[in-house]
Design a protein around this motif. Structure first.
Motif, PDB file in Angstrom:
ATOM      1  N   PRO A  99      39.259  49.822  44.118  1.00 20.40           N
ATOM      2  CA  PRO A  99      37.887  49.794  44.621  1.00 20.40           C
ATOM      3  C   PRO A  99      37.128  48.631  43.977  1.00 20.40           C
ATOM      4  CG  PRO A  99      38.193  51.628  43.106  1.00 20.40           C
ATOM      5  CD  PRO A  99      39.527  50.995  43.294  1.00 20.40           C
ATOM      6  N   ASN A 100      36.277  47.998  44.747  1.00 21.10           N
ATOM      7  CA  ASN A 100      35.458  46.901  44.220  1.00 21.10           C
ATOM      8  C   ASN A 100      34.311  47.524  43.435  1.00 21.10           C
ATOM      9  OD1 ASN A 100      34.428  44.424  43.686  1.00 21.10           O
ATOM     10  ND2 ASN A 100      33.801  43.948  45.768  1.00 21.10           N
ATOM     11  N   ALA A 101      34.598  47.851  42.189  1.00 21.36           N
ATOM     12  CA  ALA A 101      33.672  48.577  41.321  1.00 21.36           C
ATOM     13  C   ALA A 101      33.647  47.908  39.953  1.00 21.36           C
ATOM     14  CB  ALA A 101      34.144  50.030  41.190  1.00 21.36           C
ATOM     15  N   PRO A 102      32.722  48.315  39.089  1.00 21.69           N
ATOM     16  CA  PRO A 102      32.660  47.716  37.746  1.00 21.69           C
ATOM     17  C   PRO A 102      33.957  47.863  36.945  1.00 21.69           C
ATOM     18  CG  PRO A 102      30.681  48.987  38.167  1.00 21.69           C
ATOM     19  CD  PRO A 102      31.614  49.252  39.306  1.00 21.69           C
ATOM     20  N   THR A 103      34.765  48.846  37.260  1.00 20.01           N
ATOM     21  CA  THR A 103      36.023  49.060  36.531  1.00 20.01           C
ATOM     22  C   THR A 103      37.178  48.216  37.072  1.00 20.01           C
ATOM     23  OG1 THR A 103      36.519  50.923  37.974  1.00 20.01           O
ATOM     24  CG2 THR A 103      35.431  51.426  35.871  1.00 20.01           C
ATOM     25  N   ALA A 104      36.992  47.569  38.207  1.00 15.79           N
ATOM     26  CA  ALA A 104      38.077  46.812  38.848  1.00 15.79           C
ATOM     27  C   ALA A 104      38.648  45.701  37.973  1.00 15.79           C
ATOM     28  CB  ALA A 104      37.615  46.262  40.184  1.00 15.79           C
ATOM     29  N   PRO A 105      37.829  44.902  37.268  1.00 19.50           N
ATOM     30  CA  PRO A 105      38.443  43.849  36.447  1.00 19.50           C
ATOM     31  C   PRO A 105      39.446  44.368  35.412  1.00 19.50           C
ATOM     32  CG  PRO A 105      36.118  43.399  36.733  1.00 19.50           C
ATOM     33  CD  PRO A 105      36.367  44.786  37.288  1.00 19.50           C
ATOM     34  N   LYS A 106      39.130  45.473  34.757  1.00 23.76           N
ATOM     35  CA  LYS A 106      40.074  46.025  33.772  1.00 23.76           C
ATOM     36  C   LYS A 106      41.334  46.540  34.447  1.00 23.76           C
ATOM     37  CE  LYS A 106      40.793  49.457  30.164  1.00 23.76           C
ATOM     38  NZ  LYS A 106      42.192  49.173  30.184  1.00 23.76           N
ATOM     39  N   ILE A 107      41.173  47.223  35.573  1.00 25.80           N
ATOM     40  CA  ILE A 107      42.333  47.747  36.295  1.00 25.80           C
ATOM     41  C   ILE A 107      43.259  46.597  36.696  1.00 25.80           C
ATOM     42  CG2 ILE A 107      43.052  48.863  38.443  1.00 25.80           C
ATOM     43  CD1 ILE A 107      40.410  50.533  38.202  1.00 25.80           C
ATOM     44  N   VAL A 108      42.688  45.527  37.233  1.00 27.18           N
ATOM     45  CA  VAL A 108      43.497  44.392  37.672  1.00 27.18           C
ATOM     46  C   VAL A 108      44.110  43.661  36.473  1.00 27.18           C
ATOM     47  CG1 VAL A 108      43.429  42.163  38.857  1.00 27.18           C
ATOM     48  CG2 VAL A 108      42.264  44.142  39.850  1.00 27.18           C
TER      49      VAL A 108
ATOM     50  N   SER B 235      32.673  43.520  49.710  1.00 29.18           N
ATOM     51  CA  SER B 235      33.963  44.090  50.088  1.00 29.18           C
ATOM     52  C   SER B 235      34.156  45.424  49.365  1.00 29.18           C
ATOM     53  CB  SER B 235      35.081  43.123  49.695  1.00 29.18           C
ATOM     54  OG  SER B 235      36.340  43.713  49.909  1.00 29.18           O
ATOM     55  N   PRO B 236      34.651  46.446  50.063  1.00 33.28           N
ATOM     56  CA  PRO B 236      34.852  47.741  49.400  1.00 33.28           C
ATOM     57  C   PRO B 236      36.092  47.783  48.510  1.00 33.28           C
ATOM     58  CG  PRO B 236      35.491  47.893  51.694  1.00 33.28           C
ATOM     59  CD  PRO B 236      34.908  46.526  51.502  1.00 33.28           C
TER      60      PRO B 236
ATOM     61  N   ASN C 233      33.992  38.113  39.881  1.00 29.92           N
ATOM     62  CA  ASN C 233      33.238  37.383  40.900  1.00 29.92           C
ATOM     63  C   ASN C 233      33.224  38.133  42.220  1.00 29.92           C
ATOM     64  OD1 ASN C 233      32.491  35.310  39.211  1.00 29.92           O
ATOM     65  ND2 ASN C 233      34.169  33.963  39.827  1.00 29.92           N
ATOM     66  N   ALA C 234      34.348  38.728  42.584  1.00 31.15           N
ATOM     67  CA  ALA C 234      34.393  39.505  43.827  1.00 31.15           C
ATOM     68  C   ALA C 234      33.414  40.673  43.749  1.00 31.15           C
ATOM     69  CB  ALA C 234      35.808  40.012  44.081  1.00 31.15           C
ATOM     70  N   TYR C 235      33.368  41.337  42.603  1.00 25.86           N
ATOM     71  CA  TYR C 235      32.453  42.464  42.453  1.00 25.86           C
ATOM     72  C   TYR C 235      30.986  42.007  42.527  1.00 25.86           C
ATOM     73  CZ  TYR C 235      29.736  46.224  40.461  1.00 25.86           C
ATOM     74  OH  TYR C 235      28.780  47.186  40.261  1.00 25.86           O
TER      75      TYR C 235
ATOM     76  N   ARG D 139      45.622  37.312  32.602  1.00 25.85           N
ATOM     77  CA  ARG D 139      44.600  38.361  32.469  1.00 25.85           C
ATOM     78  C   ARG D 139      43.197  37.764  32.585  1.00 25.85           C
ATOM     79  NH1 ARG D 139      45.367  43.402  29.938  1.00 25.85           N
ATOM     80  NH2 ARG D 139      43.414  43.069  28.831  1.00 25.85           N
ATOM     81  N   LEU D 140      42.980  36.629  31.935  1.00 29.02           N
ATOM     82  CA  LEU D 140      41.675  35.978  31.996  1.00 29.02           C
ATOM     83  C   LEU D 140      41.347  35.540  33.418  1.00 29.02           C
ATOM     84  CD1 LEU D 140      39.159  34.803  30.640  1.00 29.02           C
ATOM     85  CD2 LEU D 140      40.493  32.733  30.190  1.00 29.02           C
ATOM     86  N   CYS D 141      42.288  34.885  34.077  1.00 26.90           N
ATOM     87  CA  CYS D 141      42.047  34.418  35.453  1.00 26.90           C
ATOM     88  C   CYS D 141      41.780  35.586  36.399  1.00 26.90           C
ATOM     89  CB  CYS D 141      43.240  33.603  35.955  1.00 26.90           C
ATOM     90  SG  CYS D 141      43.443  32.032  35.123  1.00 26.90           S
ATOM     91  N   ALA D 142      42.595  36.625  36.305  1.00 22.87           N
ATOM     92  CA  ALA D 142      42.413  37.788  37.176  1.00 22.87           C
ATOM     93  C   ALA D 142      41.058  38.440  36.938  1.00 22.87           C
ATOM     94  CB  ALA D 142      43.537  38.796  36.947  1.00 22.87           C
ATOM     95  N   SER D 143      40.671  38.541  35.678  1.00 23.37           N
ATOM     96  CA  SER D 143      39.389  39.153  35.348  1.00 23.37           C
ATOM     97  C   SER D 143      38.228  38.359  35.940  1.00 23.37           C
ATOM     98  CB  SER D 143      39.245  39.240  33.829  1.00 23.37           C
ATOM     99  OG  SER D 143      38.081  39.949  33.492  1.00 23.37           O
ATOM    100  N   GLU D 144      38.293  37.036  35.839  1.00 22.15           N
ATOM    101  CA  GLU D 144      37.231  36.194  36.391  1.00 22.15           C
ATOM    102  C   GLU D 144      37.124  36.336  37.900  1.00 22.15           C
ATOM    103  OE1 GLU D 144      34.879  34.084  34.976  1.00 22.15           O
ATOM    104  OE2 GLU D 144      35.472  35.101  33.143  1.00 22.15           O
ATOM    105  N   VAL D 145      38.248  36.287  38.576  1.00 26.23           N
ATOM    106  CA  VAL D 145      38.248  36.375  40.043  1.00 26.23           C
ATOM    107  C   VAL D 145      37.723  37.736  40.505  1.00 26.23           C
ATOM    108  CG1 VAL D 145      39.739  36.447  42.083  1.00 26.23           C
ATOM    109  CG2 VAL D 145      40.047  34.662  40.368  1.00 26.23           C
ATOM    110  N   VAL D 146      38.194  38.796  39.887  1.00 24.32           N
ATOM    111  CA  VAL D 146      37.774  40.142  40.303  1.00 24.32           C
ATOM    112  C   VAL D 146      36.313  40.390  39.940  1.00 24.32           C
ATOM    113  CG1 VAL D 146      38.220  42.614  40.041  1.00 24.32           C
ATOM    114  CG2 VAL D 146      40.121  41.009  40.259  1.00 24.32           C
TER     115      VAL D 146
END
Length: 85
Positions: A26-35, A72-73, A65-67, A56-63
């Motif tokens: 889910p596009n939620a505040p917890t999504a960066p950690k999950i990803v 997007s849900p 930004n998406a949030y 991990r750093l790149c994924a966290s930044e992208v997610v």
């Protein structure tokens, strides 16, 4: 004196043709950690531990930004296809 040599390090695991790793969160505040955790686990499991911190750093930044910047849900993350569908 007997010489001892260490065995060569194991080759990294490479996904086989058509093998993919995917996550939908889910596009939620917890999504960066999950990803971040998903990406790290896949890299460790496939024999690429040296890539974990940067990925991990790149994924966290992208997610993050998406949030922050989309409505997007869901967030979808996946490994690149190695051929086939």
């Amino acid at each position: 004196m007997t010489s001892v040599t260490a065995p060569p390090p194991p080759a990294p695991y490479l996904p086989q043709r058509g093998e993919r790793y995917r996550l939908v969160a889910p596009n939620a505040p917890t999504a960066p950690k999950i990803v971040r955790d998903f990406v790290a686990t896949v890299l460790w499991a496939t024999g690429h531990p040296r890539l974990v911190d940067d990925a991990r750093l790149c994924a966290s930044e992208v997610v993050s930004n998406a949030y922050c910047h989309t409505d997007s849900p869901q967030v979808r993350v996946g490994s690149p296809s190695t051929g086939g569908r």
